[in-house]
Design a protein around this motif. Structure first.
Motif, PDB file in Angstrom:
ATOM      1  N   PRO A   1       0.831  -1.214   0.000  1.00  0.00           N
ATOM      2  CA  PRO A   1       0.000   0.000   0.000  1.00  0.00           C
ATOM      3  C   PRO A   1       0.862   1.259   0.000  1.00  0.00           C
ATOM      4  O   PRO A   1       2.034   1.248   0.410  1.00  0.00           O
ATOM      5  N   ARG A   2       0.268   2.344  -0.449  1.00  0.00           N
ATOM      6  CA  ARG A   2       0.907   3.663  -0.392  1.00  0.00           C
ATOM      7  C   ARG A   2       0.432   4.353   0.881  1.00  0.00           C
ATOM      8  O   ARG A   2      -0.765   4.602   1.055  1.00  0.00           O
ATOM      9  N   LEU A   3       1.384   4.666   1.747  1.00  0.00           N
ATOM     10  CA  LEU A   3       1.039   5.223   3.052  1.00  0.00           C
ATOM     11  C   LEU A   3       1.039   6.745   3.001  1.00  0.00           C
ATOM     12  O   LEU A   3       1.962   7.365   2.463  1.00  0.00           O
ATOM     13  N   SER A   4      -0.003   7.347   3.569  1.00  0.00           N
ATOM     14  CA  SER A   4      -0.079   8.809   3.702  1.00  0.00           C
ATOM     15  C   SER A   4      -0.722   9.125   5.040  1.00  0.00           C
ATOM     16  O   SER A   4      -1.653   8.450   5.478  1.00  0.00           O
ATOM     17  N   LEU A   5      -0.217  10.192   5.696  1.00  0.00           N
ATOM     18  CA  LEU A   5      -0.697  10.600   7.015  1.00  0.00           C
ATOM     19  C   LEU A   5      -0.924  12.098   6.993  1.00  0.00           C
ATOM     20  O   LEU A   5      -0.059  12.869   6.567  1.00  0.00           O
ATOM     21  N   SER A   6      -2.099  12.535   7.461  1.00  0.00           N
ATOM     22  CA  SER A   6      -2.450  13.953   7.424  1.00  0.00           C
ATOM     23  C   SER A   6      -3.368  14.275   8.584  1.00  0.00           C
ATOM     24  O   SER A   6      -3.785  13.392   9.342  1.00  0.00           O
ATOM     25  N   CYS A   7      -3.685  15.583   8.714  1.00  0.00           N
ATOM     26  CA  CYS A   7      -4.611  16.058   9.746  1.00  0.00           C
ATOM     27  C   CYS A   7      -5.870  16.588   9.060  1.00  0.00           C
ATOM     28  O   CYS A   7      -5.780  17.314   8.069  1.00  0.00           O
ATOM     29  N   ASP A   8      -7.029  16.226   9.579  1.00  0.00           N
ATOM     30  CA  ASP A   8      -8.268  16.696   8.988  1.00  0.00           C
ATOM     31  C   ASP A   8      -8.645  18.059   9.559  1.00  0.00           C
ATOM     32  O   ASP A   8      -7.892  18.671  10.318  1.00  0.00           O
ATOM     33  N   GLU A   9      -9.826  18.576   9.181  1.00  0.00           N
ATOM     34  CA  GLU A   9     -10.253  19.908   9.600  1.00  0.00           C
ATOM     35  C   GLU A   9     -10.483  20.006  11.102  1.00  0.00           C
ATOM     36  O   GLU A   9     -10.397  21.090  11.677  1.00  0.00           O
ATOM     37  N   GLN A  10     -10.778  18.893  11.748  1.00  0.00           N
ATOM     38  CA  GLN A  10     -10.997  18.904  13.190  1.00  0.00           C
ATOM     39  C   GLN A  10      -9.707  18.732  13.987  1.00  0.00           C
ATOM     40  O   GLN A  10      -9.735  18.699  15.215  1.00  0.00           O
ATOM     41  N   GLY A  11      -8.573  18.591  13.279  1.00  0.00           N
ATOM     42  CA  GLY A  11      -7.308  18.417  13.972  1.00  0.00           C
ATOM     43  C   GLY A  11      -7.035  16.992  14.388  1.00  0.00           C
ATOM     44  O   GLY A  11      -6.210  16.758  15.280  1.00  0.00           O
ATOM     45  N   SER A  12      -7.693  16.010  13.742  1.00  0.00           N
ATOM     46  CA  SER A  12      -7.492  14.597  14.066  1.00  0.00           C
ATOM     47  C   SER A  12      -6.597  13.957  13.007  1.00  0.00           C
ATOM     48  O   SER A  12      -6.742  14.232  11.814  1.00  0.00           O
ATOM     49  N   PRO A  13      -5.667  13.068  13.409  1.00  0.00           N
ATOM     50  CA  PRO A  13      -4.807  12.390  12.435  1.00  0.00           C
ATOM     51  C   PRO A  13      -5.600  11.387  11.599  1.00  0.00           C
ATOM     52  O   PRO A  13      -6.451  10.662  12.118  1.00  0.00           O
ATOM     53  N   VAL A  14      -5.301  11.355  10.294  1.00  0.00           N
ATOM     54  CA  VAL A  14      -5.949  10.430   9.366  1.00  0.00           C
ATOM     55  C   VAL A  14      -4.863   9.680   8.618  1.00  0.00           C
ATOM     56  O   VAL A  14      -4.000  10.292   7.982  1.00  0.00           O
ATOM     57  N   CYS A  15      -4.891   8.351   8.703  1.00  0.00           N
ATOM     58  CA  CYS A  15      -3.885   7.499   8.059  1.00  0.00           C
ATOM     59  C   CYS A  15      -4.551   6.723   6.929  1.00  0.00           C
ATOM     60  O   CYS A  15      -5.631   6.144   7.111  1.00  0.00           O
ATOM     61  N   GLU A  16      -3.888   6.716   5.764  1.00  0.00           N
ATOM     62  CA  GLU A  16      -4.434   6.029   4.588  1.00  0.00           C
ATOM     63  C   GLU A  16      -3.397   5.078   4.021  1.00  0.00           C
ATOM     64  O   GLU A  16      -2.258   5.470   3.745  1.00  0.00           O
ATOM     65  N   ALA A  17      -3.796   3.818   3.865  1.00  0.00           N
ATOM     66  CA  ALA A  17      -2.976   2.813   3.187  1.00  0.00           C
ATOM     67  C   ALA A  17      -3.690   2.473   1.882  1.00  0.00           C
ATOM     68  O   ALA A  17      -4.636   1.680   1.874  1.00  0.00           O
ATOM     69  N   ALA A  18      -3.251   3.105   0.793  1.00  0.00           N
ATOM     70  CA  ALA A  18      -3.983   3.048  -0.470  1.00  0.00           C
ATOM     71  C   ALA A  18      -3.519   1.897  -1.343  1.00  0.00           C
ATOM     72  O   ALA A  18      -2.318   1.604  -1.438  1.00  0.00           O
ATOM     73  N   ALA A  19      -4.508   1.249  -2.005  1.00  0.00           N
ATOM     74  CA  ALA A  19      -4.275   0.239  -3.040  1.00  0.00           C
ATOM     75  C   ALA A  19      -3.346  -0.866  -2.566  1.00  0.00           C
ATOM     76  O   ALA A  19      -2.335  -1.176  -3.204  1.00  0.00           O
ATOM     77  N   GLY A  20      -3.688  -1.475  -1.452  1.00  0.00           N
ATOM     78  CA  GLY A  20      -2.917  -2.607  -0.942  1.00  0.00           C
ATOM     79  C   GLY A  20      -3.603  -3.920  -1.258  1.00  0.00           C
ATOM     80  O   GLY A  20      -4.825  -4.013  -1.343  1.00  0.00           O
ATOM     81  N   LYS A  21      -2.793  -4.972  -1.424  1.00  0.00           N
ATOM     82  CA  LYS A  21      -3.343  -6.314  -1.671  1.00  0.00           C
ATOM     83  C   LYS A  21      -2.445  -7.330  -0.966  1.00  0.00           C
ATOM     84  O   LYS A  21      -1.280  -7.462  -1.343  1.00  0.00           O
ATOM     85  N   PRO A  22      -2.969  -7.982   0.029  1.00  0.00           N
ATOM     86  CA  PRO A  22      -4.294  -7.854   0.662  1.00  0.00           C
ATOM     87  C   PRO A  22      -4.409  -6.544   1.442  1.00  0.00           C
ATOM     88  O   PRO A  22      -3.434  -5.786   1.522  1.00  0.00           O
ATOM     89  N   PRO A  23      -5.574  -6.262   2.049  1.00  0.00           N
ATOM     90  CA  PRO A  23      -5.723  -5.003   2.794  1.00  0.00           C
ATOM     91  C   PRO A  23      -4.710  -4.904   3.930  1.00  0.00           C
ATOM     92  O   PRO A  23      -4.392  -5.886   4.602  1.00  0.00           O
ATOM     93  N   ALA A  24      -4.195  -3.700   4.130  1.00  0.00           N
ATOM     94  CA  ALA A  24      -3.213  -3.468   5.186  1.00  0.00           C
ATOM     95  C   ALA A  24      -3.909  -3.395   6.542  1.00  0.00           C
ATOM     96  O   ALA A  24      -5.097  -3.085   6.642  1.00  0.00           O
ATOM     97  N   GLN A  25      -3.145  -3.664   7.590  1.00  0.00           N
ATOM     98  CA  GLN A  25      -3.619  -3.544   8.961  1.00  0.00           C
ATOM     99  C   GLN A  25      -3.024  -2.270   9.562  1.00  0.00           C
ATOM    100  O   GLN A  25      -1.802  -2.101   9.546  1.00  0.00           O
ATOM    101  N   LEU A  26      -3.881  -1.391  10.089  1.00  0.00           N
ATOM    102  CA  LEU A  26      -3.432  -0.104  10.633  1.00  0.00           C
ATOM    103  C   LEU A  26      -3.589  -0.091  12.139  1.00  0.00           C
ATOM    104  O   LEU A  26      -4.573  -0.608  12.684  1.00  0.00           O
ATOM    105  N   SER A  27      -2.628   0.507  12.819  1.00  0.00           N
ATOM    106  CA  SER A  27      -2.680   0.675  14.269  1.00  0.00           C
ATOM    107  C   SER A  27      -2.042   2.011  14.616  1.00  0.00           C
ATOM    108  O   SER A  27      -1.323   2.613  13.800  1.00  0.00           O
ATOM    109  N   TRP A  28      -2.311   2.484  15.861  1.00  0.00           N
ATOM    110  CA  TRP A  28      -1.863   3.812  16.281  1.00  0.00           C
ATOM    111  C   TRP A  28      -1.016   3.720  17.544  1.00  0.00           C
ATOM    112  O   TRP A  28      -1.220   2.848  18.392  1.00  0.00           O
ATOM    113  N   VAL A  29      -0.053   4.625  17.626  1.00  0.00           N
ATOM    114  CA  VAL A  29       0.763   4.799  18.834  1.00  0.00           C
ATOM    115  C   VAL A  29       0.744   6.276  19.196  1.00  0.00           C
ATOM    116  O   VAL A  29       1.143   7.109  18.368  1.00  0.00           O
TER     117      VAL A  29
END
Length: 312
Positions: free
Chosen positions: A137-165
């Motif tokens: 997957p292509r990893l991207s990390l950004s902040c949304d309008e509310q100031g919350s972190p948003v992580c995206e793992a795009a076009a992965g096969k199989p689907p990626a597993q995401l976790s937070w620290v």
């Protein structure tokens, strides 16, 4: 009970014996099967083991997407033939070795079953591969309008597993694509909105592991919107309260409404009316005077001597 257990044991023994027999037959016939895992963009060469002198070699490909593909090589004529195969799949010839199948820059469309059938002077040999293609997957990390972190793992096969620290509450959603890849989007819910939140997104995938860190600040726009919503709600509640009070008093008011009687207006007498009221009295007085005078004259006339007449 013992007879039933003995029957179960005998059945299992027979099942194992049959499996061993099938395995031995496949080995004697030269049948082998193996799994092959590749990552998108990699290249690989598939070989076909055989014994004796080869007369013809055939590759049959059954991809998950698209139609079947066939490649045939005849030794006696040194001619190759192919049907409906993608351009990145082709023969490769090496000195002293039988022809092999080369896959250059593999993609998800090449995932599927590959079968090699070799005809030799010592028999026929079949080799099967099951190709699994991984798409990192292509990893991207950004902040949304509310100031919350948003992580995206795009076009992965199989689907990626995401976790937070650090660990916290998060929401994840998946979006499937036509090529078999999946995009995973995870939003981290910050524990506090008054300080800067430093978070790390961890991505776990069979093709590898990745991580990114970001610091998101609370959005001023969010605070402004919250204050605006609070003001609107307060105003609405005040209006509803006032309307309820007015409605309450209108229902519980017991005193009847008394209409004030308009003041009586004294009739207006004009001078002409006074004159009209006085004239009858004057006429009456005049008549009384005339009568009185007549009586007086009569009386005086009676008191006079007989030889004197009044008025002579």
């Amino acid at each position: 009970m013992k007879a039933g257990n003995n029957m179960k044991i005998a059945g299992k023994t027979m099942y194992v014996f049959v499996l061993l027999t099938i395995t031995m037959v496949m080995r004697l016939a030269g049948n082998t099967s193996s799994g092959l895992v590749m990552t998108v963009g990699d290249s690989s060469v598939l070989t076909c083991p055989l014994k004796g002198n080869m007369t013809m070699l055939t590759w049959k490909i059954m991809p998950k997407a698209g139609g079947p593909c066939t490649l045939v090589y005849r030794v006696d004529t040194n001619v190759t033939h192919r049907t409906t195969c993608s351009d990145n799949i082709n023969w490769t010839f090496r000195a002293g070795l039988p022809p092999a199948l080369e896959i250059r820059q593999v993609g998800t469309a090449q995932e599927g079953n590959y079968s090699c059938e070799a005809a030799t002077t010592e028999g026929n040999f079949v080799t099967r591969y099951h190709l699994t293609v991984l798409a990192p997957p292509r990893l991207s990390l950004s902040c949304d309008e509310q100031g919350s972190p948003v992580c995206e793992a795009a076009a992965g096969k199989p689907p990626a597993q995401l976790s937070w620290v650090p660990e916290g509450s998060s929401t994840a959603e998946e979006k499937c694509h036509d090529n078999g890849t999946v995009t995973v989007l995870s939003k981290f819910t910050a524990c506090s909105t008054s300080v800067t939140n430093v978070t790390t997104c961890m991505v776990s995938h069979p093709a590898g592991n990745w991580s990114q860190t970001i610091a998101c600040c609370p959005s001023e726009k969010t605070n402004t919107n919250i204050f605006l919503y609070a003001c609107i709600i307060t105003c609405v509640l005040i209006i509803i309260t006032l309307l309820a009070v007015i409605y309450y008093f209108s229902l519980h008011s017991d005193r009847p409404c008394h209409k004030t009687k308009p003041p009586e207006i004294a009739p207006v007498h004009s001078q002409q009316d006074d004159t009209m009221e006085v004239e009858p009295y004057t006429t009456y007085v005049q008549k009384e005077n005339v009568i009185y005078n007549s009586v007086s004259d009569l009386t005086v006339g009676q008191n006079l001597p007989q030889d004197q007449c009044p008025g002579t």
